[in-house]
Design a protein around this motif. Sequence first.
Motif, PDB file in Angstrom:
ATOM      1  N   ALA A 261       0.639  -1.311   0.187  1.00 34.75           N
ATOM      2  CA  ALA A 261       0.073  -0.060   0.039  1.00 34.75           C
ATOM      3  C   ALA A 261       0.842   1.336   0.045  1.00 34.75           C
ATOM      4  CB  ALA A 261      -0.810  -0.132   1.467  1.00 34.75           C
ATOM      5  N   ALA A 262       2.134   1.242   0.446  1.00 31.64           N
ATOM      6  CA  ALA A 262       3.039   2.236   0.566  1.00 31.64           C
ATOM      7  C   ALA A 262       3.356   2.920  -1.043  1.00 31.64           C
ATOM      8  CB  ALA A 262       4.356   2.080   1.351  1.00 31.64           C
ATOM      9  N   PHE A 263       3.448   1.981  -1.923  1.00 34.48           N
ATOM     10  CA  PHE A 263       3.663   2.515  -3.177  1.00 34.48           C
ATOM     11  C   PHE A 263       2.349   2.400  -4.182  1.00 34.48           C
ATOM     12  CE2 PHE A 263       3.635  -1.696  -5.413  1.00 34.48           C
ATOM     13  CZ  PHE A 263       4.176  -2.580  -4.572  1.00 34.48           C
ATOM     14  N   VAL A 264       1.503   1.614  -3.712  1.00 32.39           N
ATOM     15  CA  VAL A 264       0.134   1.578  -4.512  1.00 32.39           C
ATOM     16  C   VAL A 264      -1.036   2.859  -4.433  1.00 32.39           C
ATOM     17  CG1 VAL A 264      -2.034   0.481  -4.991  1.00 32.39           C
ATOM     18  CG2 VAL A 264      -0.052  -1.010  -4.604  1.00 32.39           C
ATOM     19  N   LEU A 265      -0.767   3.248  -2.998  1.00 38.71           N
ATOM     20  CA  LEU A 265      -1.879   4.203  -2.639  1.00 38.71           C
ATOM     21  C   LEU A 265      -1.334   5.791  -3.333  1.00 38.71           C
ATOM     22  CD1 LEU A 265      -2.687   3.587   1.344  1.00 38.71           C
ATOM     23  CD2 LEU A 265      -3.993   2.823  -0.925  1.00 38.71           C
ATOM     24  N   PRO A 266      -0.067   5.923  -3.310  1.00 38.13           N
ATOM     25  CA  PRO A 266       0.190   7.367  -3.841  1.00 38.13           C
ATOM     26  C   PRO A 266       0.225   7.048  -5.435  1.00 38.13           C
ATOM     27  CG  PRO A 266       2.125   6.589  -2.761  1.00 38.13           C
ATOM     28  CD  PRO A 266       0.939   5.440  -2.445  1.00 38.13           C
ATOM     29  N   MET A 267       0.456   5.903  -5.877  1.00 43.49           N
ATOM     30  CA  MET A 267       0.397   5.826  -7.337  1.00 43.49           C
ATOM     31  C   MET A 267      -0.925   6.013  -7.763  1.00 43.49           C
ATOM     32  SD  MET A 267       0.795   1.960  -8.998  1.00 43.49           S
ATOM     33  CE  MET A 267       2.727   2.027  -8.824  1.00 43.49           C
TER      34      MET A 267
ATOM     35  N   LEU B  14      -5.019   9.578 -10.610  1.00 45.36           N
ATOM     36  CA  LEU B  14      -6.591   9.656 -10.659  1.00 45.36           C
ATOM     37  C   LEU B  14      -6.975  10.665 -11.554  1.00 45.36           C
ATOM     38  CD1 LEU B  14      -7.938   9.835  -6.850  1.00 45.36           C
ATOM     39  CD2 LEU B  14      -8.899   8.688  -8.901  1.00 45.36           C
ATOM     40  N   PRO B  15      -6.301  11.944 -12.033  1.00 50.18           N
ATOM     41  CA  PRO B  15      -6.426  12.677 -12.956  1.00 50.18           C
ATOM     42  C   PRO B  15      -6.745  12.088 -14.508  1.00 50.18           C
ATOM     43  CG  PRO B  15      -4.850  13.568 -11.815  1.00 50.18           C
ATOM     44  CD  PRO B  15      -5.018  12.305 -11.107  1.00 50.18           C
ATOM     45  N   HIS B  16      -6.113  10.980 -14.509  1.00 48.85           N
ATOM     46  CA  HIS B  16      -6.086  10.246 -15.678  1.00 48.85           C
ATOM     47  C   HIS B  16      -7.369   9.330 -15.834  1.00 48.85           C
ATOM     48  CE1 HIS B  16      -2.489  12.111 -16.982  1.00 48.85           C
ATOM     49  NE2 HIS B  16      -1.776  11.490 -15.824  1.00 48.85           N
ATOM     50  N   ALA B  17      -8.131   9.194 -14.765  1.00 46.18           N
ATOM     51  CA  ALA B  17      -9.093   7.855 -14.630  1.00 46.18           C
ATOM     52  C   ALA B  17      -9.957   8.367 -15.560  1.00 46.18           C
ATOM     53  CB  ALA B  17      -9.620   7.983 -13.090  1.00 46.18           C
TER      54      ALA B  17
ATOM     55  N   MET C  95       5.747   5.672 -14.041  1.00 46.93           N
ATOM     56  CA  MET C  95       6.342   5.035 -12.520  1.00 46.93           C
ATOM     57  C   MET C  95       6.742   3.820 -12.667  1.00 46.93           C
ATOM     58  SD  MET C  95       4.618   5.178  -9.058  1.00 46.93           S
ATOM     59  CE  MET C  95       3.807   7.162  -8.817  1.00 46.93           C
ATOM     60  N   LEU C  96       7.925   3.531 -11.859  1.00 46.25           N
ATOM     61  CA  LEU C  96       8.541   2.195 -12.144  1.00 46.25           C
ATOM     62  C   LEU C  96       8.521   1.671 -10.531  1.00 46.25           C
ATOM     63  CD1 LEU C  96       9.917  -0.390 -13.351  1.00 46.25           C
ATOM     64  CD2 LEU C  96      11.840   0.765 -12.950  1.00 46.25           C
TER      65      LEU C  96
END
Length: 486
Positions: A79-85, A90-93, A180-181
């Motif tokens: 979650a530490a990388f998924v949440l900020p990702m 979100l603007p591209h959703a 993002m990688l």
Amino acid sequence: MAYNVGVRAGGGLIPDHYEEIRKLNTISFADLKLAPEILKALAESGYTTPTPIQAQAIPLVLEGCDLMAGAQTGTGKTAAFVLPMLQKFLPHASSSASPARHPVRALILVPTRELAIQVEESVKTYAKHCKLRSLVVFGGVDIKTQTPHLKTGVEILVATPGRLLDHIEMKSVQFNQVQMLVLDEADRMLDMGFMPDLKRILALLPKQRQNLMFSATFSNEIKKLSAEFLTKPKLIEVARSNATAENVTQKVYLVEQADKHVLLAQLLRGSDASQVLVFTKTKLTAGRLAKQLQKEGVAADAIHGDKTQLERIKALDAFKQGTVTVLIGTDVAARGLDIDQLPMVINYEIPRAPEDYIHRIGRTGRAGASGKAISLVSPEEEKYLKEIEKLIKCEIEKETAVVPRHAAKSERAPRGEHPERSHAPRSEHPERSRGPRPAAPKKSSHDPWFDKPYEPSGSATPVKQPDQPESKPKKEVAAIFVRRPS
Ligand code: AMP
């Protein structure tokens, strides 16, 4: 929820960090300014308080920093990388069906199929209220079943390196929009020899991107990898690189190799743990142990590289559902398994690489829960145990386990070694096991069971029918535990 895990040095907390940890333990996800869609999904998962790795990583990732994070599994690193990702994308959703509206924006590379599946499950859980798509691709299954999904467009792609290269060769995926990688469990990727594959993949990504690397250990190779792939990374570490989770109780039983499977069966019968993950050195032993335990009435299964992907997924699902209570695997197969609240891990054989011990016991005691890690150590393995203790910088409590054929011998067990006077803890006492007691396997100094050729999963040894005569009557065995004199 409060966490024991914090920024640590040596054996204890650095005083300067007390305040930092106190703050980390009291902030909420809302304080991290995550979008309502993400907060809603978190609340539905029952998570309100970020774990320390989340509290530290999320703001840095949102700022756009590259990250080198030292976090062992179980700390909430996914979650530490998924949440900020998710927040960043979100603007591209988009609810558009057009693949062009769903280019790959984030690539998450992981070492194993199991971890790939679990990471993508987490992405789906947290992205539940966001119109962002995710997909997982891994080897061992027909590539043709994955291609159409890739072609419909996904923002977040979770992949094992080998299979991703296959898709690249088939031109079923484009990377020109990757921003993002994530390299998850980077240390294991190096251990598994993925470096050349990683280099090939990374060369195909846009130069301008954010890179996040997560690793349980900080070896020199990892530092080299980080220097190569990350740009001015922020370094965060929630537990010392080689520390084991503090909420895991560790214990060693010193036992002859030939007695291990009898002892294991007894520990399992005497345990209150609802699920136990057992590690073996080889897939051969994993398969045999599973069969042996099944014959003894234990709901056990094996997860290893000789099983098909479908068999592995089925075994893992059954374990998660609780129909299989004992899952036996090798390091590679069990890597990345994330089972909520796994109460116990047993090392049937201890690993040769001491770092693997940390990975193994990291399966239990996750995200603040308490866990138990038991290791069965033969005299030949004691040198590896020493290496482990050196790495984790602590001595693990030891007991000697003796597995006598007391029914065969009329002499009294020596004082202190009598089963009735065992020092075994209540839950592990062989004499106090719950439920019907399965027949104990025959004990001999050399265990012929281990000399049998490997039987693939399809050709399971038929379980003996009750009316079939036994070749030899089974002898009662008992394990007695004696505290090792220090
Ligand atoms: P990981 O280290 O990513 O493998 O996560 C370990 C476990 O912690 C997973 O089962 C997560 O679902 C769980 N988890 C993640 N974040 C939190 C949180 N903030 N609070 C409680 N549990 C969490």
